[in-house]
Design an enzyme around this catalytic site. Structure first.
Site, PDB file in Angstrom:
ATOM      1  N   ARG A  69       0.626  -1.230  -0.059  1.00  0.00           N
ATOM      2  CA  ARG A  69       0.123   0.053  -0.044  1.00  0.00           C
ATOM      3  C   ARG A  69       0.988   1.277   0.000  1.00  0.00           C
ATOM      4  NH1 ARG A  69      -3.165   1.971   5.389  1.00  0.00           N
ATOM      5  NH2 ARG A  69      -4.067   3.714   4.575  1.00  0.00           N
ATOM      6  N   HIS A  73       0.477   4.584  -2.276  1.00  0.00           N
ATOM      7  CA  HIS A  73       0.313   5.876  -1.914  1.00  0.00           C
ATOM      8  C   HIS A  73       1.350   6.967  -2.319  1.00  0.00           C
ATOM      9  CE1 HIS A  73      -3.100   5.284   1.219  1.00  0.00           C
ATOM     10  NE2 HIS A  73      -3.287   4.345   0.178  1.00  0.00           N
ATOM     11  N   ASN A 100      -3.413   8.422   5.065  1.00  0.00           N
ATOM     12  CA  ASN A 100      -2.093   8.081   5.445  1.00  0.00           C
ATOM     13  C   ASN A 100      -1.864   7.534   7.114  1.00  0.00           C
ATOM     14  OD1 ASN A 100      -0.764   7.458   2.751  1.00  0.00           O
ATOM     15  ND2 ASN A 100      -0.222   9.458   2.693  1.00  0.00           N
ATOM     16  N   HIS A 198      -5.807  -5.707  -3.162  1.00  0.00           N
ATOM     17  CA  HIS A 198      -6.733  -6.161  -1.793  1.00  0.00           C
ATOM     18  C   HIS A 198      -6.711  -7.574  -1.435  1.00  0.00           C
ATOM     19  CE1 HIS A 198      -8.890  -1.992  -2.221  1.00  0.00           C
ATOM     20  NE2 HIS A 198      -7.474  -1.691  -1.763  1.00  0.00           N
TER      21      HIS A 198
END
Length: 340
Positions: A69, A73, A100, A198
């Site tokens: 992740r 990001h 975040n 995911h």
């Protein structure tokens, strides 16, 4: 300003940035990246990252999805430049942005960086470490191994507002998701492929409880969510935890791919097809012909080989987003420098 008006404003800002050329062109931005960039200057770089990742995940396997992740990001906010690692004196850096606040793994990247600095000082960038760690997180979760292009350099600007504006919230519909991804030159297939991330990890209740208790503002449930799955979620997530932009806004932790939360596999796609997935954005994959077709194909696939190849290609493509190479940016000795 209502939540709907705020969403429209954010999408307008995203679209304007794309039209102004602020968005990325991975093919152009990726110039200067290459597989084996450190072959001459630090030939042990990838071996060191993988060895450290093995130890890190043996100590805490829940960091695998967090580090995957983190790469996403980092890349979606100002490009893959390691700026997510920077700490802000003013509390207005990327780390401080709502998406975040639940991010984990900063210490793991710092640990890998320290190990590399001991053998190859001022050579391997934090941005490249994040990209390699994400690949290794997938591989060590029984996912594919793929070649990571390296040669990124680190940025020194970290702004919370950019993260707030550039990361699609979990309650996005497919139109919103396609807008956020198109700014990074990622298409509908890329969306369907990258959402497979995911397959591993968990989310706090706050990121999806709107689907359970107040989908349209009338204390209702998302009709696209499978009723039996919704009841299971309600037992884990009582109302009142708040609703957040990200995977960490209050409540218990729930697996994004029930029954397979630590194995990178195809079960995520079966889960989305049959239940609507955990997030509204997961379920939205069924609302577009391209993304739905891909979900259906993988949900019925007998082997993960095609998906693994697609995932590798999509990750390499995403990893080219607005990179700093050559004389741009820097290679700093520590990743979590303080900035204003």
């Amino acid at each position: 300003m209502s939540a709907g008006e705020l969403r429209l404003l954010l999408l307008l800002l995203v679209a304007l940035r794309a039209r102004a050329g602020v968005g990325s062109s991975p093919a152009a931005a990726g110039l200067g990246l290459q597989v084996g960039f450190y072959r001459a200057t630090c030939p042990v770089a990838e071996d060191v990252v993988l060895a450290e990742m093995r130890m890190i995940l043996e100590e805490d396997r829940t960091l695998a999805p967090s580090l995957l992740r983190m790469h996403y990001h980092d890349c979606f906010v100002q490009g893959c430049d390691g700026s997510i690692m920077l700490r802000s004196r003013s509390g207005k850096g990327e780390r401080d942005a709502t998406p975040n606040r639940s991010m984990r793994g900063y210490d793991a990247i710092g640990r890998i960086k320290a190990r590399l600095e001991a053998v190859c000082p001022l050579t391997v960038s934090c941005a490249d470490i994040i990209a390699m760690a994400a690949r290794d997180a997938v591989y060590l979760s029984k996912g594919p191994w793929y070649d990571v292009e390296t040669g990124r350099r680190d940025g020194d600007v970290s702004v919370a507002m950019y993260a707030e504006n550039d990361l699609a919230p979990p309650d996005s519909n497919i139109v919103d998701v396609k807008t956020f991804f198109s700014v990074k030159s990622l298409n509908a297939k890329d969306i369907a492929v990258l959402f497979g991330c995911h397959s591993i990890g968990t989310s706090h209740c706050g990121a999806f409880q709107k689907r359970l208790y107040n989908f349209t503002g009338r204390m209702d449930q998302d009709p696209s969510l499978d009723a039996r799955y919704a009841e299971k979620l309600k037992k884990l997530c009582a109302p009142g935890h708040g609703h957040g932009h990200g995977h960490g806004a209050g409540g218990a932790k729930v697996p994004m791919d029930p029954g397979s939360g630590f194995t990178f596999d195809l079960s995520y796609y079966r889960h989305v097809l049959t239940t609507g997935g955990l997030f509204q954005s997961d379920g939205s994959l069924r609302d577009d012909p391209v993304t739905r077709g891909y979900v259906e194909k993988l949900a019925n696939a007998s082997s993960p080989d095609e998906y693994f190849a697609d995932f590798a290609a999509a990750m390499v493509k995403m990893g080219r987003t607005d990179v700093l190479t050559g004389r741009l940016g820097e290679v700093r000795p520590t990743c979590d420098n303080l900035v204003d």
